[in-house]
Design an enzyme around this catalytic site. Structure first.
Site, short mmCIF file in Angstrom:
data_model
loop_
_atom_site.label_atom_id
_atom_site.label_comp_id
_atom_site.label_asym_id
_atom_site.label_seq_id
_atom_site.Cartn_x
_atom_site.Cartn_y
_atom_site.Cartn_z
N LYS A 109 68.10 11.31 18.08
CA LYS A 109 69.12 11.90 17.20
C LYS A 109 69.87 10.85 16.39
O LYS A 109 70.44 11.16 15.35
CB LYS A 109 70.05 12.77 18.01
CG LYS A 109 69.30 13.97 18.58
CD LYS A 109 70.19 14.92 19.34
CE LYS A 109 69.43 16.16 19.75
NZ LYS A 109 68.49 15.91 20.88
C1 LIG Z 1 67.48 16.74 21.16
C2 LIG Z 1 66.37 16.18 21.94
C3 LIG Z 1 65.12 16.81 21.97
C4 LIG Z 1 64.85 18.13 21.27
O1 LIG Z 1 64.86 18.01 19.86
P1 LIG Z 1 64.98 19.30 18.95
O2 LIG Z 1 65.16 18.80 17.56
O3 LIG Z 1 66.21 20.01 19.45
O4 LIG Z 1 63.78 20.11 19.15
C5 LIG Z 1 64.10 16.21 22.68
N1 LIG Z 1 64.30 15.06 23.35
C6 LIG Z 1 65.49 14.43 23.35
C7 LIG Z 1 65.64 13.18 24.13
C8 LIG Z 1 66.56 14.95 22.63
O5 LIG Z 1 67.73 14.32 22.61
#
Ligand SMILES: *Cc1c(COP(=O)(O)O)cnc(C)c1O
Length: 456
Positions: A109
């Site tokens: 993110k």
């Molecule tokens: C947020 C997250 C996901 C999922 O991603 P999405 O965009 O919500 O599908 C997967 N792995 C990690 C480590 C995350 O922080």
């Protein structure tokens, strides 16, 4: 490029207007009017750095930030990453792994939120405005959002998380941030409770305007846009194959949706393998066409413990022929009845999505097996993807997206019987003072908290 809502009630927004609106005022999600095809230019980007590629791709969707400024925002955003490639690709056995965890909070993110923080700062300075960011996190979004805006002027940030349900490290990554503009809120409930309080707060348009609320959840289009870049970047790094498959560990459908956009832009992704943990609403949706809510289960991959995937609405919009009316009906039915089905006559069959789910046992076994075979330590989210990919992949090149550094989830790594790996940025956390407020899962309490704390 202009932006409109998936539910048809908002249109004609510029990029910056779309960023600032977050969730569309009609309750939908903002999408670009069209998806540019870049097949012709792709050859000329082969030697671009990550930053150059990001600027080239994102400028197709942004015409109200000057090009030099955009390029500088990208530079600022990715300066905090600890790898010159920003998102390097490594070989693990016969799989290409795209490491998305080299940012300040060690999860994918950061790629989007470091950029979004830079965009917010520039826009607010330009317009002499201030905002209150309100977000909900199942674990990783919160710390990444906080890292994107901590200490920035004209910004307060309020992050809700399900009290006691994030990993201890994830909580410390948020609550140890001491900047005065950062407010952590533990909510007595699940992540879905946090998301629904968030949606309710934002759908109170009067409150939203009065307190200049802004969103950082993956409902914000900037998040998707910044993530489109690394699908292209990875393709260059694996030698521009004629076609390749991509497996994505999925929760809110934000990351994989960015891949779908990249594919629509001309990137030769033959198909997506969507991987969920035991919270398999998306796996069920893609195998049956029925979107139906289940009970949230806690798993070893908590960032994917989700039963309502907010970004799916953007995909539904394209699937249903870009009809705001169809999306509105579908979402209304889902909200009222807890399930909805893609009507056969509007279903434009798109077989690029395959899906599967991995339970806790398979997740741990995959961490152990991959370590035994290659010496590479997967975090549990990436392990979910590896497991699902191994049973769904075809013959061609396979790219698996790795969404977190294993040091963030050392408990699961330990349970898998693999030596725990550390990371210097996490080692200090348990000695630092923490700050948070705990509230019931109630929208009015949240609003009061925002009013009180933003007054200072
Ligand atoms: C947020 C997250 C996901 C999922 O991603 P999405 O965009 O919500 O599908 C997967 N792995 C990690 C480590 C995350 O922080």
């Amino acid at each position: 490029m202009k932006y409109r809502s998936t539910r048809g009630g908002v249109s004609g927004l510029s990029f910056v207007e779309a960023v600032m609106m977050g969730l569309a005022d009609d309750g939908g999600l903002l999408v670009p009017d069209s998806i540019p095809n870049v097949s012709e230019e792709m050859a000329s980007w082969a030697d671009a750095s990550y930053g150059e590629l990001a600027t080239a791709i994102m400028s197709r969707y942004i015409d109200d930030i000057p090009h030099e400024v955009l390029s500088e925002l990208v530079r600022t955003a990715y300066a905090s990453f600890d790898h010159p490639d920003v998102t390097p690709v490594v070989q693990v056995g016969d799989v290409h792994v795209l490491e998305l965890f080299h940012g300040p909070t060690l999860a994918f993110k950061d790629v989007a939120l470091q950029f979004l923080g830079a965009v917010f700062e520039w826009v607010l300075e330009r317009d002499a405005k201030a905002i209150n960011i309100v977000g909900a996190t199942s674990g990783d979004t919160g710390s990444a959002a906080i890292a994107g805006v901590r200490g920035k002027r004209n910004i307060n940030i309020f992050i809700m998380f399900p009290e006691g349900r994030t990993s201890p490290t994830q909580e410390l990554q948020m609550t140890t941030v001491s900047d005065a503009n950062v407010h952590n809120i533990g909510v007595e409930g699940s992540f879905d409770d946090c998301q629904s309080i968030l949606k309710e707060t934002f759908s109170d348009i009067e409150f939203k305007r009065a307190h200049s609320l802004a969103a950082v959840n993956s409902v914000n289009w900037t998040r998707v846009l910044a993530q489109v870049v690394y699908y292209f970047f990875a393709w260059y790094r694996i030698g521009q194959p004629a076609q390749f498959e991509v497996c994505v560990p999925t929760g809110n459908f934000g990351n994989i949706f960015a891949g779908y956009i990249a594919r629509q832009m001309g990137l030769p992704i033959s198909r997506f393998i969507l991987a969920t943990n035991e919270n398999d609403i998306l796996h069920r949706f893609f195998s049956t066409g029925v979107y139906s809510r289940g009970e949230v289960k806690q798993t070893h991959s908590p960032a994917m413990d989700i039963q309502v995937s907010s970004n799916l609405e953007r995909y539904l919009y394209f699937l249903m022929g870009c009809s705001g009316e169809n999306v509105r009906q579908f979402m209304a039915q889902f909200v009222n009845e807890g399930h909805a089905e893609i009507p056969m006559n509007t279903r434009i069959l798109d077989d690029c999505f395959h899906s599967g789910a991995a339970d806790n046992e398979a997740t741990l076994k995959t961490i152990r097996d991959v370590y035994d075979e290659t010496g590479y330590v997967l975090d549990p989210h990436t392990a979910v993807a590896m497991h699902v990919a191994s049973s769904h992949r075809g013959d061609g090149p396979l790219l698996v997206l790795s969404t977190a550094h294993p040091a963030k989830f050392s408990e699961a790594i330990g349970l898998a019987g693999v030596p725990v790996v550390g990371h210097p940025s996490l080692d200090q956390l348990s000695e630092l003072p923490t700050r948070k407020q705990v509230i019931p899962a109630d929208v009015d309490t949240l609003k009061q908290t925002i009013v009180q704390l933003s007054a200072h």
